[in-house]
Design a protein around this motif. Structure first.
Motif, short mmCIF file in Angstrom:
data_model
loop_
_atom_site.label_atom_id
_atom_site.label_comp_id
_atom_site.label_asym_id
_atom_site.label_seq_id
_atom_site.Cartn_x
_atom_site.Cartn_y
_atom_site.Cartn_z
N PRO A 282 0.83 -1.21 0.00
CA PRO A 282 0.00 0.00 0.00
C PRO A 282 0.86 1.26 0.00
O PRO A 282 1.79 1.39 0.80
N GLY A 283 0.55 2.15 -0.91
CA GLY A 283 1.26 3.42 -0.98
C GLY A 283 2.55 3.38 -1.78
O GLY A 283 3.25 4.39 -1.88
N ALA A 286 3.02 6.15 -4.63
CA ALA A 286 3.01 7.53 -4.15
C ALA A 286 4.27 7.85 -3.34
O ALA A 286 4.89 8.90 -3.51
N LEU A 287 4.65 6.91 -2.47
CA LEU A 287 5.80 7.19 -1.61
C LEU A 287 7.10 7.12 -2.41
O LEU A 287 8.01 7.93 -2.20
N PRO A 352 10.17 10.42 6.09
CA PRO A 352 8.93 9.78 6.54
C PRO A 352 8.37 8.79 5.53
O PRO A 352 7.72 7.81 5.91
N GLU A 353 8.65 9.02 4.24
CA GLU A 353 8.17 8.06 3.22
C GLU A 353 8.86 6.71 3.39
O GLU A 353 8.25 5.66 3.15
N ASN A 355 10.05 5.49 6.25
CA ASN A 355 9.55 4.81 7.45
C ASN A 355 8.12 4.33 7.27
O ASN A 355 7.76 3.25 7.76
N ALA A 356 7.29 5.09 6.55
CA ALA A 356 5.93 4.61 6.27
C ALA A 356 5.99 3.36 5.40
O ALA A 356 5.26 2.39 5.61
N LEU A 359 6.91 0.39 7.47
CA LEU A 359 5.80 -0.13 8.28
C LEU A 359 4.84 -0.95 7.43
O LEU A 359 4.39 -2.03 7.84
N ARG A 360 4.51 -0.45 6.23
CA ARG A 360 3.59 -1.20 5.38
C ARG A 360 4.21 -2.55 4.98
O ARG A 360 3.53 -3.57 4.94
N PHE B 16 -2.40 6.21 -1.16
CA PHE B 16 -1.82 6.08 0.18
C PHE B 16 -0.55 6.92 0.29
O PHE B 16 0.53 6.40 0.51
N ASP B 17 -0.67 8.23 0.15
CA ASP B 17 0.52 9.07 0.35
C ASP B 17 0.49 9.61 1.78
O ASP B 17 -0.41 9.30 2.55
N LEU B 18 1.49 10.41 2.14
CA LEU B 18 1.60 10.85 3.53
C LEU B 18 0.39 11.68 3.94
O LEU B 18 -0.06 11.62 5.08
N TYR B 21 -2.49 9.49 4.97
CA TYR B 21 -2.32 9.00 6.34
C TYR B 21 -2.68 10.08 7.35
O TYR B 21 -3.26 9.81 8.40
N ARG B 92 1.45 6.38 10.10
CA ARG B 92 2.79 6.64 9.55
C ARG B 92 3.86 6.25 10.54
O ARG B 92 5.03 6.13 10.19
#
Lengths: 439, 200
Positions: A282-283, A286-287, A352-353, A355-356, A359-360, B16-18, B21, B92
């Motif tokens: 997920p994400g 984008a990240l 932060p991208e 680390n997010a 986590l995913r 699902f971008d920052l 979240y 996040r």
């Protein structure tokens, strides 16, 4: 210890108090099913070796603490006022009650709720109400909480109930090299263990979890459902390299000494780009796009590669399993009940991208793979407990094939599907248990 | 190849971008600090009734293991979320049991449909009870629905319960609704969990 692989633990003799539980290539079901043996393990195995209790980043500030267990014993892992570590048996020296009942917090002292005996977080007893009733000879210092041995290696904190253990680095043996490799990815940004954990309860013996963590034989079979979904959607990703004759692949099982082992999938997983091999999470788009915008494609990919699963299962006997980016801590509860805590990690100072994304990715295997493993542990437990006529568990894979050899890094290696890890940790199990029995 | 096979090139679902979240984290804070529903956010009696009907339908699909139909209740920009904490943590920063976007939710359903998902062989039987349903308006097209749940389960001879609260964001779809967010907050999410590989 590099260069000095342990003798191949292929032929344990039947000597000693526990010798009857071992035959060459087999271990007895009682090791998984006997409540008496479980009690002996908690007392003598977990009481006579270094046990993982937590990570320094969980208790960063003076007086931070977390409640943990060492072979069922309740303990408090504390950061003392002076920044040092202490591990206290969470048992009031008066009547035995817990002096701490809060899973984590910040406190300089702990007060037992029963009679208000009070202790500093270095164990010192500082308060006993109505002390006069104990007579004039009474010395409060005799009532200190029992503090047990504690040491840390690069953030990983271990405790030992017995003071008669080798220095921690000696205990870690070759696992230290692999911990270093795990920690030194992405420019060795410090690993943080401040991101919550998943507590899986499995109705199985704690060693079934250990058996699985080093088992490079099961993935294509146990994890068919996961592999199939991702292959159908994304093609040759993840552990699809298991689809071939994986014993001929560069994947390895290694003996790191003192019961510690590794499954090294890095030659396949990180051969080109681990991020490119990683199925979509997920994400992802984008990240990744945000990172490319900010850091450029090359640097973004470098950071993502370093944050994708490590490709390493590092099994540190008896209760620390490093899988991907996660730190797994085993908490044996009963002969047939174990809590497996999966601590997530992030990197201090990472975008932060990143680390997010970490986590995913760390939610991925637990919900698509671990659930199936856990079901197998429970299934094995059922068979081992309830079929007394079949006494022996087979741990022979690659014991006699001659496929093992010393690798260039000095460690003994066998093909990935080997039962090497079982033979190694049961060697350590026997050594520690027999030494305790001889005392 | 399984029937689930659609395409090797997944559609880009990059929502699902920052910021997304951040929106979720704010939503949870709003729900956690909610007092009595403010008068201006009370739904019409008709909307309240249709939301209840919809939630009961959703629960009924889960108990009947009609997962493809259940999946069809979700929007293309949906979230299915089981946190590991009970404090409303930011996704996040804290790992979740599940933090599914639409694609991952489809994959979850596909995995359970492979016939090789051993954690669900045999499958967990469930009875979902939703209670204490509260509905709040949220703009013209959406509502929030909060409820408590009790799930009675039976897996291979072991009977046990799951309990907690759900937070839904629902989007109007004709005379019914679609699920934009389903957040399943187990009241003991931070404590040891048995096999939760069925769909909560």
């Amino acid at each position: 210890m590099p260069g000095t692989p342990m003798p191949r633990p292929t032929a344990p003799v039947s000597a000693g108090r526990y010798g009857h539980l071992f035959r060459p290539g087999y271990v007895h079901r009682d090791l998984y099913a006997s409540p008496e043996l479980f009690a002996a393990e908690m007392r003598h195995l977990f009481g006579n070796t270094w046990v993982y209790v937590g990570h320094e980043s969980e208790i960063p500030q003076p007086n931070d603490f977390v409640m943990r267990t060492v072979g069922r014993r309740p303990v408090i892992l504390c950061r003392k006022e002076d920044g040092g570590l202490s591990v206290l048996l969470n048992r009031c020296t008066h009547r035995g009650a817990l002096v701490c009942r809060t899973p984590r917090g910040n406190a300089r002292h702990f007060t037992c709720g029963y009679h208000a005996w009070t202790f500093l977080n270095d164990g010192r007893c500082t308060g006993v109400p109505l002390k006069h009733a104990y007579g004039s000879e009474y010395d409060r210092a005799d009532q200190n909480l029992r503090s047990i041995a504690v040491d840390a290696y690069r953030g990983f904190i271990f405790a030992s109930v017995s003071p008669h253990v080798p220095p921690l680095v000696e205990h870690l043996a070759g696992a230290r090299d692999f911990l270093d490799q795990w920690l030194d990815r992405d420019g060795a940004r410090p690993v943080l263990v401040q991101n919550g954990d998943m507590q899986f309860q499995t109705h199985a013996n704690w060693k079934t979890v250990y058996d699985n963590a080093g088992d490079g034989y099961h993935p294509p079979f146990s994890h068919t459902s996961m592999l199939r979904v991702f292959a159908d959607r994304y093609g040759d990703v993840d552990m699809q390299y298991y689809a071939k004759n994986f014993d001929e692949s560069p994947l390895l099982s290694k003996d790191l000494g003192r019961g510690h082992t590794t499954l090294d999938q890095r030659p396949a997983m990180h051969a080109e780009s681990a991020w490119r091999r990683q199925h979509v999470s997920p994400g992802r788009e984008a990240l990744e796009a945000a990172l490319v915008d900010r850091y450029g494609a090359e640097e973004a990919l470098r950071m993502l590669d370093a944050s994708t699963g490590s490709g390493l299962n590092l099994n540190i006997f008896p209760n620390l399993l490093i899988i991907g980016n996660q730190i797994q801590m085993l908490e044996p509860v009963a002969v047939n009940r174990t809590v497996v805590r999966w601590f997530s990690t992030t990197l201090d100072g990472a975008p932060p991208e990143i680390n997010a994304t970490r986590l995913r990715l760390q939610e991925d295997f637990p919900s698509f793979g671990e659930v199936d493993d856990t079901a197998q542990f429970e299934s094995c437990q059922h068979g081992l407990e309830d079929v007394p006529e079949l006494e022996w568990v087979d741990i022979r894979r690659h014991m006699d094939t001659g496929a093992g050899r010393t690798d260039t890094d000095g460690y003994w290696r066998e093909p990935i599907s080997s039962d090497l890890h079982l033979r190694c940790y049961y060697g350590a199990w026997r050594r520690i248990m027999e030494e305790a029995a001889a005392r | 190849m399984s029937d689930a096979r659609r395409t090797l090139v997944p559609p880009t679902r990059g929502y699902f971008d920052l910021d997304h979240y951040g929106t979720l984290a704010a939503l949870v804070q709003e729900w956690r600090s909610l007092g009595e529903i403010p008068p201006e956010r009370l739904p019409t009696a008709e909307d309240h009734a249709s939301v209840c009907r919809f939630l009961h339908y959703e629960a009924r699909l889960l108990d009947a293991a009609r997962l493809p139909e259940w999946l069809a209740l979700f929007t293309d920009d949906c979230v299915y979320w089981l946190p590991t904490d009970v404090d409303g943590a930011d996704p996040r920063k804290v790992v979740s049991w599940e933090m599914n976007d639409r694609r991952r939710l489809e994959e979850r359903v596909e995995r359970l449909g492979t016939g090789r998902a051993y954690s669900q062989a045999p499958p967990t039987r469930t009875t979902h009870l939703y209670a204490n349903i509260e509905v709040l308006t949220a703009g013209v097209t959406e509502v929030h629905a909060l409820c408590t749940f009790l799930i009675q389960t039976h897996l291979a001879g072991r009977v046990s319960q799951r309990s907690g609260s759900n937070g839904f964001v629902l989007r109007r779809a004709g005379r019914s609704w679609q699920i934009v967010v389903k957040r399943v907050s187990l009241f003991d999410a931070d404590l040891p969990q048995d096999n939760n590989s069925f769909t909560l």
